[in-house]
Design a protein around this motif. Structure first.
Motif, PDB file in Angstrom:
ATOM      1  N   ARG A  84       0.845  -1.188   0.000  1.00  0.00           N
ATOM      2  CA  ARG A  84       0.000   0.000   0.000  1.00  0.00           C
ATOM      3  C   ARG A  84       0.883   1.241   0.000  1.00  0.00           C
ATOM      4  NH1 ARG A  84      -0.518  -2.143   5.197  1.00  0.00           N
ATOM      5  NH2 ARG A  84      -2.508  -3.085   4.651  1.00  0.00           N
ATOM      6  N   GLU A  85       0.307   2.334  -0.487  1.00  0.00           N
ATOM      7  CA  GLU A  85       1.006   3.606  -0.366  1.00  0.00           C
ATOM      8  C   GLU A  85       1.152   3.901   1.126  1.00  0.00           C
ATOM      9  OE1 GLU A  85       2.090   4.938  -3.040  1.00  0.00           O
ATOM     10  OE2 GLU A  85       0.782   4.187  -4.647  1.00  0.00           O
ATOM     11  N   LYS A  86       2.325   4.307   1.542  1.00  0.00           N
ATOM     12  CA  LYS A  86       2.568   4.523   2.962  1.00  0.00           C
ATOM     13  C   LYS A  86       1.557   5.521   3.537  1.00  0.00           C
ATOM     14  CE  LYS A  86       6.751   4.261   4.246  1.00  0.00           C
ATOM     15  NZ  LYS A  86       8.195   4.506   4.476  1.00  0.00           N
ATOM     16  N   GLY A  87       0.944   5.115   4.654  1.00  0.00           N
ATOM     17  CA  GLY A  87      -0.015   5.984   5.312  1.00  0.00           C
ATOM     18  C   GLY A  87      -1.428   5.881   4.787  1.00  0.00           C
ATOM     19  N   THR A  88      -1.681   4.981   3.831  1.00  0.00           N
ATOM     20  CA  THR A  88      -3.024   4.811   3.285  1.00  0.00           C
ATOM     21  C   THR A  88      -3.514   3.394   3.563  1.00  0.00           C
ATOM     22  OG1 THR A  88      -2.402   3.975   1.088  1.00  0.00           O
ATOM     23  CG2 THR A  88      -2.360   6.361   1.422  1.00  0.00           C
ATOM     24  N   GLY A  89      -4.794   3.155   3.301  1.00  0.00           N
ATOM     25  CA  GLY A  89      -5.353   1.836   3.564  1.00  0.00           C
ATOM     26  C   GLY A  89      -5.518   0.982   2.336  1.00  0.00           C
ATOM     27  N   GLY A  90      -5.304   1.553   1.148  1.00  0.00           N
ATOM     28  CA  GLY A  90      -5.564   0.813  -0.077  1.00  0.00           C
ATOM     29  C   GLY A  90      -4.299   0.283  -0.715  1.00  0.00           C
ATOM     30  N   PHE A  91      -4.491  -0.698  -1.605  1.00  0.00           N
ATOM     31  CA  PHE A  91      -3.351  -1.248  -2.326  1.00  0.00           C
ATOM     32  C   PHE A  91      -2.754  -0.206  -3.269  1.00  0.00           C
ATOM     33  CE2 PHE A  91      -5.495  -5.275  -1.258  1.00  0.00           C
ATOM     34  CZ  PHE A  91      -4.408  -5.997  -0.783  1.00  0.00           C
ATOM     35  N   VAL A  92      -1.498  -0.398  -3.602  1.00  0.00           N
ATOM     36  CA  VAL A  92      -0.846   0.435  -4.604  1.00  0.00           C
ATOM     37  C   VAL A  92      -1.666   0.376  -5.895  1.00  0.00           C
ATOM     38  CG1 VAL A  92       1.213   0.654  -6.058  1.00  0.00           C
ATOM     39  CG2 VAL A  92       1.450   0.148  -3.615  1.00  0.00           C
ATOM     40  N   GLY A  93      -1.961   1.540  -6.495  1.00  0.00           N
ATOM     41  CA  GLY A  93      -2.771   1.597  -7.697  1.00  0.00           C
ATOM     42  C   GLY A  93      -2.067   1.049  -8.926  1.00  0.00           C
ATOM     43  N   ASP A  94      -2.856   0.799  -9.975  1.00  0.00           N
ATOM     44  CA  ASP A  94      -2.321   0.202 -11.197  1.00  0.00           C
ATOM     45  C   ASP A  94      -1.142   0.972 -11.772  1.00  0.00           C
ATOM     46  OD1 ASP A  94      -4.205  -1.751 -11.039  1.00  0.00           O
ATOM     47  OD2 ASP A  94      -5.567  -0.874 -12.509  1.00  0.00           O
ATOM     48  N   ALA A  95      -1.302   2.283 -11.911  1.00  0.00           N
ATOM     49  CA  ALA A  95      -0.262   3.089 -12.554  1.00  0.00           C
ATOM     50  C   ALA A  95       1.045   3.032 -11.770  1.00  0.00           C
ATOM     51  CB  ALA A  95      -0.736   4.533 -12.712  1.00  0.00           C
ATOM     52  N   HIS A  96       0.934   3.194 -10.452  1.00  0.00           N
ATOM     53  CA  HIS A  96       2.150   3.164  -9.633  1.00  0.00           C
ATOM     54  C   HIS A  96       2.773   1.770  -9.635  1.00  0.00           C
ATOM     55  CE1 HIS A  96       4.260   4.316  -5.579  1.00  0.00           C
ATOM     56  NE2 HIS A  96       5.098   4.221  -6.590  1.00  0.00           N
ATOM     57  N   ARG A  97       1.927   0.743  -9.575  1.00  0.00           N
ATOM     58  CA  ARG A  97       2.451  -0.620  -9.585  1.00  0.00           C
ATOM     59  C   ARG A  97       3.211  -0.904 -10.872  1.00  0.00           C
ATOM     60  NH1 ARG A  97      -1.939  -2.966  -9.335  1.00  0.00           N
ATOM     61  NH2 ARG A  97      -2.110  -3.815 -11.438  1.00  0.00           N
ATOM     62  N   ASP A  98       2.679  -0.451 -12.001  1.00  0.00           N
ATOM     63  CA  ASP A  98       3.363  -0.638 -13.273  1.00  0.00           C
ATOM     64  C   ASP A  98       4.706   0.091 -13.288  1.00  0.00           C
ATOM     65  OD1 ASP A  98       1.261  -2.149 -14.166  1.00  0.00           O
ATOM     66  OD2 ASP A  98       0.337  -0.551 -15.355  1.00  0.00           O
ATOM     67  N   GLN A  99       4.733   1.298 -12.719  1.00  0.00           N
ATOM     68  CA  GLN A  99       5.978   2.057 -12.652  1.00  0.00           C
ATOM     69  C   GLN A  99       7.006   1.353 -11.772  1.00  0.00           C
ATOM     70  OE1 GLN A  99       4.582   5.810 -11.163  1.00  0.00           O
ATOM     71  NE2 GLN A  99       3.604   6.409 -13.092  1.00  0.00           N
ATOM     72  N   ILE A 100       6.539   0.831 -10.641  1.00  0.00           N
ATOM     73  CA  ILE A 100       7.437   0.106  -9.740  1.00  0.00           C
ATOM     74  C   ILE A 100       8.026  -1.115 -10.446  1.00  0.00           C
ATOM     75  CG2 ILE A 100       7.555  -1.260  -7.609  1.00  0.00           C
ATOM     76  CD1 ILE A 100       5.401   0.626  -6.460  1.00  0.00           C
ATOM     77  N   ALA A 101       7.171  -1.840 -11.166  1.00  0.00           N
ATOM     78  CA  ALA A 101       7.637  -3.030 -11.878  1.00  0.00           C
ATOM     79  C   ALA A 101       8.673  -2.662 -12.933  1.00  0.00           C
ATOM     80  CB  ALA A 101       6.456  -3.750 -12.518  1.00  0.00           C
ATOM     81  N   ALA A 102       8.398  -1.605 -13.678  1.00  0.00           N
ATOM     82  CA  ALA A 102       9.317  -1.190 -14.731  1.00  0.00           C
ATOM     83  C   ALA A 102      10.658  -0.752 -14.157  1.00  0.00           C
ATOM     84  CB  ALA A 102       8.700  -0.061 -15.550  1.00  0.00           C
ATOM     85  N   ARG A 103      10.629  -0.087 -13.012  1.00  0.00           N
ATOM     86  CA  ARG A 103      11.858   0.446 -12.434  1.00  0.00           C
ATOM     87  C   ARG A 103      12.652  -0.587 -11.640  1.00  0.00           C
ATOM     88  NH1 ARG A 103       8.840   5.709 -11.636  1.00  0.00           N
ATOM     89  NH2 ARG A 103       7.937   4.891  -9.711  1.00  0.00           N
ATOM     90  N   HIS A 104      11.944  -1.513 -10.982  1.00  0.00           N
ATOM     91  CA  HIS A 104      12.638  -2.290  -9.959  1.00  0.00           C
ATOM     92  C   HIS A 104      12.509  -3.810 -10.038  1.00  0.00           C
ATOM     93  CE1 HIS A 104      13.244   1.588  -8.127  1.00  0.00           C
ATOM     94  NE2 HIS A 104      11.957   1.746  -7.874  1.00  0.00           N
TER      95      HIS A 104
END
Length: 252
Positions: A84-104
């Motif tokens: 989840r995004e730090k400090g939030t209750g929801g899962f990491v969103g699609d766009a951010h998850r795709d960016q994380i995958a591409a970067r890391h």
């Protein structure tokens, strides 16, 4: 953790379907030394750096480290990120998850980055508390490769699109436990004895909620299979339905 036997974590990603829940499984590359060609749940060997990646109020330090191992392996092998995004209750969103995958994602797979660094770089925290312990198995004595493995289960976020890594995993499939066992019996898929046992036990529940509730209410008994009179034996108190026990444990 068991002395001298590498620790590992395996995660059963679950989703509901009309008649029977499904679990995400991946097919390992034929050239892999461990379980090559088999249909398995995503998972792998514990990395000591995983122990520093998160805290969990209801977990032991050992347990949280293995949960992080499972989350890392799921992300590497399937692209599903249980964070989840730090400090939030929801899962990491699609766009951010795709960016994380591409970067890391590739960096994680190659060991060029650890989960602590990933969390810090992306401002996320891992959902360790969602993983429910399901089973604990240790590879039989004498096997060429031994692992002390904890199995976890979790409901996968519905909007997460999985994608196998194309390296260790060459294919992935959502499949019901009963269908996976039927395919294995018909020799359409290769599924090892420990995985069949988990599928059979998992298949007692038809919904994700029922499976999670059953796991939370059960007592986990460590399973160290033995061969007696040519048949694999496991402790009856571990509460498994024996499925095709007439095989000897090999190097898988």
């Amino acid at each position: 953790m068991t002395d001298k036997i590498p620790m590992a974590a395996t995660v059963m990603l679950l989703r509901d379907r009309d008649d029977e829940m499904e679990v995400l499984m991946v097919q390992r590359h034929r050239n892999m030394q461990f379980m090559g060609g088999a249909l398995v749940f995503p998972g792998g060997k514990h990395d000591p750096a995983d122990a520093d990646a998160a805290v969990c109020a209801t977990c032991t330090s050992e347990d949280v480290a293995l949960r992080i191992t499972g989350i890392r392996e799921v992300f590497e092998e399937c692209g599903v990120l249980l964070a989840r995004e730090k400090g939030t209750g929801g899962f990491v969103g699609d766009a951010h998850r795709d960016q994380i995958a591409a970067r890391h994602r590739k960096k994680l797979e190659k060991g060029e980055m650890n989960m602590v660094q990933l969390a810090e770089a992306e401002g996320i925290e891992f959902c360790t508390e969602l993983l429910v312990p399901f089973a604990h198995w240790i590879t039989p004595t004498g096997a060429p490769r031994r692992y002390d493995t904890w199995f976890y289960m979790v409901r996968v976020p519905e909007d997460h699109i999985h994608a196998h890594d194309g390296g260790e995993s060459i294919d992935s499939v959502w499949i019901s436990p009963s269908q996976a066992l039927a395919d294995e019996a018909a020799k359409l898929r290769e599924i090892t004895f420990p995985t069949r046992m988990q599928l059979a036990k998992l298949g007692r529940s038809k919904t994700v909620d029922a499976a999670l509730d059953a796991a939370r209410q059960s007592t986990i008994v460590t399973v160290l299979p033995e061969v007696i009179d040519g048949k694999i034996q496991i402790p009856p108190e571990a509460d498994y339905d024996m499925v095709r026990q007439d095989e000897r444990p090999g190097p898988k």
